[in-house]
Design an enzyme around this catalytic site. Structure first.
Site, PDB file in Angstrom:
ATOM      1  N   ASP A  67      -7.036   8.619   0.202  1.00 25.17           N
ATOM      2  CA  ASP A  67      -8.329   8.029  -0.139  1.00 25.17           C
ATOM      3  C   ASP A  67      -9.271   7.950   1.062  1.00 25.17           C
ATOM      4  O   ASP A  67      -8.855   8.142   2.207  1.00 25.17           O
ATOM      5  CB  ASP A  67      -8.143   6.624  -0.755  1.00 25.17           C
ATOM      6  CG  ASP A  67      -7.044   5.808  -0.067  1.00 25.17           C
ATOM      7  OD1 ASP A  67      -6.702   6.129   1.090  1.00 25.17           O
ATOM      8  OD2 ASP A  67      -6.543   4.870  -0.684  1.00 25.17           O
ATOM      9  N   ASN A 136      -2.657  -6.743  -4.730  1.00 32.10           N
ATOM     10  CA  ASN A 136      -2.902  -6.764  -6.178  1.00 32.10           C
ATOM     11  C   ASN A 136      -2.138  -5.648  -6.899  1.00 32.10           C
ATOM     12  O   ASN A 136      -2.383  -5.389  -8.069  1.00 32.10           O
ATOM     13  CB  ASN A 136      -4.407  -6.650  -6.459  1.00 32.10           C
ATOM     14  CG  ASN A 136      -4.996  -5.341  -5.934  1.00 32.10           C
ATOM     15  OD1 ASN A 136      -4.276  -4.489  -5.410  1.00 32.10           O
ATOM     16  ND2 ASN A 136      -6.302  -5.178  -6.084  1.00 32.10           N
ATOM     17  N   HIS A 138      -2.214  -2.441  -6.111  1.00 32.76           N
ATOM     18  CA  HIS A 138      -2.839  -1.108  -6.122  1.00 32.76           C
ATOM     19  C   HIS A 138      -2.040  -0.110  -5.281  1.00 32.76           C
ATOM     20  O   HIS A 138      -1.352  -0.486  -4.328  1.00 32.76           O
ATOM     21  CB  HIS A 138      -4.327  -1.150  -5.723  1.00 32.76           C
ATOM     22  CG  HIS A 138      -4.618  -1.337  -4.271  1.00 32.76           C
ATOM     23  ND1 HIS A 138      -5.771  -1.943  -3.813  1.00 32.76           N
ATOM     24  CD2 HIS A 138      -3.931  -1.003  -3.140  1.00 32.76           C
ATOM     25  CE1 HIS A 138      -5.767  -1.957  -2.500  1.00 32.76           C
ATOM     26  NE2 HIS A 138      -4.670  -1.393  -2.069  1.00 32.76           N
ATOM     27  N   GLU A 143      -7.176   0.463  -8.547  1.00 37.26           N
ATOM     28  CA  GLU A 143      -7.176  -0.979  -8.708  1.00 37.26           C
ATOM     29  C   GLU A 143      -6.616  -1.368 -10.079  1.00 37.26           C
ATOM     30  O   GLU A 143      -6.562  -0.539 -10.991  1.00 37.26           O
ATOM     31  CB  GLU A 143      -8.618  -1.499  -8.570  1.00 37.26           C
ATOM     32  CG  GLU A 143      -9.267  -1.186  -7.218  1.00 37.26           C
ATOM     33  CD  GLU A 143      -8.728  -2.028  -6.066  1.00 37.26           C
ATOM     34  OE1 GLU A 143      -7.554  -2.451  -6.101  1.00 37.26           O
ATOM     35  OE2 GLU A 143      -9.482  -2.272  -5.114  1.00 37.26           O
TER      36      GLU A 143
END
Ligand code: F6R
Length: 254
Positions: A67, A136, A138, A143
């Site tokens: 990313d 979280n 991810h 997400e």
């Protein structure tokens, strides 16, 4: 899924670096999917050390990163291109023409995502994908709530991720709000996956990902369906799992 318990971050880094180096030794022209962030820094340091000792050769290896932030130039110290250059590529003999990362300065998201998917395909797919995990759940910048069937796509970062990554920036207001990320489908197509997690703040996400239901609300939970995943985590990151399970010597949950 195999889960290896590391004593601490250094042990985690050595164990995961061993797995990556085995891949490079077994297949010198391997395609490695690489990650940024705090988790892999120790792994990259270890790989550099082994390269400098003459034990590793990256000359035929390809690197495809997960990313990149949208809006940051390659030479911006917070860009992932800069991270890879300073934490790994500048110190090993990888051919820079064989290192790939999404172009955060490309405004045409569709064009950039098609281009990046094309690169992964042209490389012949990813042999080994290194992943960190967000608090979280991810992976990459996929997400919670992201559908599992996406390839590279434009992501709006969650507030949780912006808060977590603010530590690298001068102020939270300058943390980019968007990124290009390989999608879950791209990640799941990798032949082998190595996920690393360190610290208590990852314990819940790791527990939900490995022991909870498979749901887009916990993106890493999809890894339960991949047939070759190795998790290397320290005891803090494993603390929730260890409350409910033991990990046998083969790395399997008991
Ligand atoms: C980084 C990436 C992210 C990170 C994750 C954990 O390329 O894709 O998924 O792996 O946010 O970040 P750290 O390791 O900084 O806790």
């Amino acid at each position: 899924m195999r889960i290896y318990k590391a004593k601490d971050y250094n042990d985690l880094s050595r164990k995961a670096a061993n797995i990556l180096s085995a891949q490079i030794i077994m297949k010198p022209d391997a395609v490695l999917g690489l990650a940024t962030g705090s988790s892999p820094i120790g792994i990259y340091k270890q790989l550099i050390e082994w390269y400098q000792k003459g034990d590793l050769d990256f000359s035929e290896t390809t690197a495809v990163n997960l990313d990149e932030y949208v809006g940051l130039k390659k030479d911006d110290p917070n860009s992932y291109a800069f991270f890879m250059k300073t934490n790994l590529f500048d110190h090993i003999n990888i051919d820079r023409n064989k290192t790939f990362i999404p172009d955060g300065m490309e405004n045409d998201a569709e064009r950039e995502c098609v281009r990046y998917n094309g690169i992964i395909k042209a490389c012949g797919g990813i042999d080994m994908q290194l992943l960190g995990i967000g608090c979280n759940g991810h992976i990459g910048f996929n997400e919670p709530g992201t559908s599992f069937d996406k390839e590279t796509h434009l992501v709006t970062l969650s507030q949780n991720t912006i808060d977590a990554n603010a530590r690298f920036f001068d102020s939270i207001s300058v943390v980019p709000k968007h990124a290009y990320s390989m999608g879950i489908k791209s990640i799941m197509q990798a032949r082998r996956i190595v996920l690393v997690a360190s610290g208590e703040n990852k314990a819940n996400a790791l527990y939900e990902s490995i022991c909870g239901p498979i749901t887009p609300q916990v993106p890493a939970s999809i890894l339960q369906l991949h047939n070759n995943v190795t998790v290397v985590a320290d005891s803090d990151a494993l603390s929730e799992i260890l409350k409910h399970h033991e990990i046998g010597s083969g790395g399997h949950l008991i």
